[in-house]
Write an enzyme that holds these catalytic residues in place. Sequence first.
Site, short mmCIF file in Angstrom:
data_model
loop_
_atom_site.label_atom_id
_atom_site.label_comp_id
_atom_site.label_asym_id
_atom_site.label_seq_id
_atom_site.Cartn_x
_atom_site.Cartn_y
_atom_site.Cartn_z
N ARG A 1 -12.53 -9.24 16.42
CA ARG A 1 -12.42 -9.65 17.82
C ARG A 1 -12.52 -8.41 18.70
O ARG A 1 -12.62 -7.28 18.20
CB ARG A 1 -11.07 -10.34 18.06
CG ARG A 1 -9.89 -9.48 17.61
CD ARG A 1 -8.56 -10.11 17.95
NE ARG A 1 -7.44 -9.48 17.29
CZ ARG A 1 -6.85 -8.35 17.66
NH1 ARG A 1 -7.32 -7.68 18.70
NH2 ARG A 1 -5.82 -7.87 17.00
N GLU B 1 0.84 -1.20 0.00
CA GLU B 1 0.00 0.00 0.00
C GLU B 1 0.87 1.25 0.00
O GLU B 1 2.02 1.22 0.46
CB GLU B 1 -0.90 0.04 1.24
CG GLU B 1 -2.00 -0.98 1.24
CD GLU B 1 -2.88 -0.87 2.47
OE1 GLU B 1 -4.00 -1.39 2.42
OE2 GLU B 1 -2.46 -0.25 3.47
#
Length: 664
Positions: free
Chosen positions: A292, A200
């Site tokens: 999570r 990226e």
Amino acid sequence: MFKKILIANRGEIACRVAATARRLGVKTVAVYSEADARAKHVQACDEAVLIGGPAPRDSYLQWQRIIEAAKATGAEAVHPGYGFLSENEEFAEACAKAGLVFIGPPSSAIRAMGLKAESKRLMEAAGVPLVPGYHGADQDPALLKREADRIGYPVLIKASAGGGGKGMRAVLQASDFDAALASCKREAINSFGDDAVLIERYVQKPRHIEIQVFGDSQGSCVYLFERDCSVQRRHQKVLEEAPAPGMSAARRREMGEAAVAAAKAVGYVGAGTVEFIAEQDGRFYFMEMNTRLQVEHPVTEAITGQDLVEWQLRVASGEALPLKQHELQMHGHAIEARICAENPDGGFLPATGRLDVARWPAHVSFERGHVRIDAGVGEGDEISPYYDSMVAKLIVWGEDRSQALARLDAALRDTHIVGLQTNVAFLRRCAATASFAGADLDTGLIERERAALFDQPGLPLQISAAAVVAHTLAKEAALQSTDPWTARDGWRMYGASARRFDLEAGGTHHEVLLSRHHQGGMHLTVEGQSLPFAVNSAGLESHELLLGEGLAQRRVTVKTYAQGERVAVFAAEGSAIVTEVDVIAHAGEGGGEGGRLTAPMPGKLVSFLAQPGDKVAKGQALAVMEAMKMEHTINAPRDGVVAELLFAVGDQVTDGAELLRMEA
């Protein structure tokens, strides 16, 4: 609600889940490795099951054994905590097949968001903004290099299946790409079993802002506002706060709605975090979704008044979300500091050892309150090389950011840990920097503030020396009898007595003189300066020092903790480790031999970067070690020639072990 759950994790998150479950009347089962037989999370649960050896791959990553333990103990559900198996789709599916509720999202959501490249494609389809980059399946190194050249440097290499800064490198120029890629792939395969990466554009001066989302099985999804996690070292978070400073209501709503859209795109259920890279002008890009509960969730709890673990248990048991979006409110400001066993001045190398002293601030809460500690260890426990280096999380809340900062400084000042190196003093300096105090935040803050953060002098010698003298006098006073002839106070009928203390601080030897006048007054001479000295001690640990006289007199409150000859000193100005040397006992001891390169911490030897006979220059990379799930490069301390390699690649080595020998 469940009657019994198994917690498939360790440390502070297992303790936190156990505390919430107990409040809800839910029984808990702990799993533990051989290294954690006496761990705090084992004691916090109603039952405990041994599942294997110390290394995570032999215990906490053995999901078959965990499921067997759940079934054997009659648990209805499994809470994965964070780390280890919390984002493992295979584990989630195995729980379902075994008739156990996985307290987390469906495996399909874990799968969709677990691979960063796949999640980027999904987010693009959902209209969530993305950073320019390459997220393809073709992992040919030559192709990855061409893609990096196309995107333009600097670029960021990230493990597709990872998180927590593992398998991640910023590459500033093309010539560094190949080495960085190889290192990322090694870390990725060791941590996640998958060496795929994505490339990226590396956003300049980015902020790391994440949105807490929650979904239920009825199709509802909300966001519980944002956290700013920009202060990082080695791509791992150091300080986190909520709400993000400078966030407008409109931008908060825009980011929150984007996060909810991301969660709904994968049919998300349970607690999750959508992480964004944000430009200084407010533009933001999807980075990843952690499927999570996050380490930093307590700051969200502090500003919303909600217990996110309770939300997890209720949603997993089939209940609807406790609140709707318009019912969620935030109040005040919260900051979390991650207290880790590491050496900030040594490149944040992890430390191991025993917590000889672990003292927390007064009036601290272990669940709620203005100052909260989440800890999975306590005084006397060991920090081993097998697990993450985090010792505890310190969370403070204030009516506004200024009050939260003041409480954070006071709490860090009163946090005393002895026995191994920690980052407590570093955290305090970090929170006090002009950048953090002024909310000038980005992920380069630590590097930008290096001058204020690293290699700081610590507590002035005058105070630390006076504290050691005070501790010695208090210890002797506690031992002496009422017989004046056995007293060690240096009393003289006339004149003054003088007593020498040989101290070592910061690698330097100092002679400190304590003079007592026959009328009872004392003077302390440190580095040639003599000052009137008085002390009032309350036991062996608490001392009030008076140095100087008149308007120049200083009153300093200190704490001292002795371990043999070493005395740890804590005061408002900082801390110091001072050794009170017994000159006679150490007579005849010599210095160490040269030409050696030793391991700075226990871990596994990944590779040697030089061979016998190679000429090397000072600072050249010679070896790579892996400890606490991270790779660490060890450099040559001087120019020389490699004479001998003393270990093989793959060997486990102890702290201080000699890895190779060098010749001039």
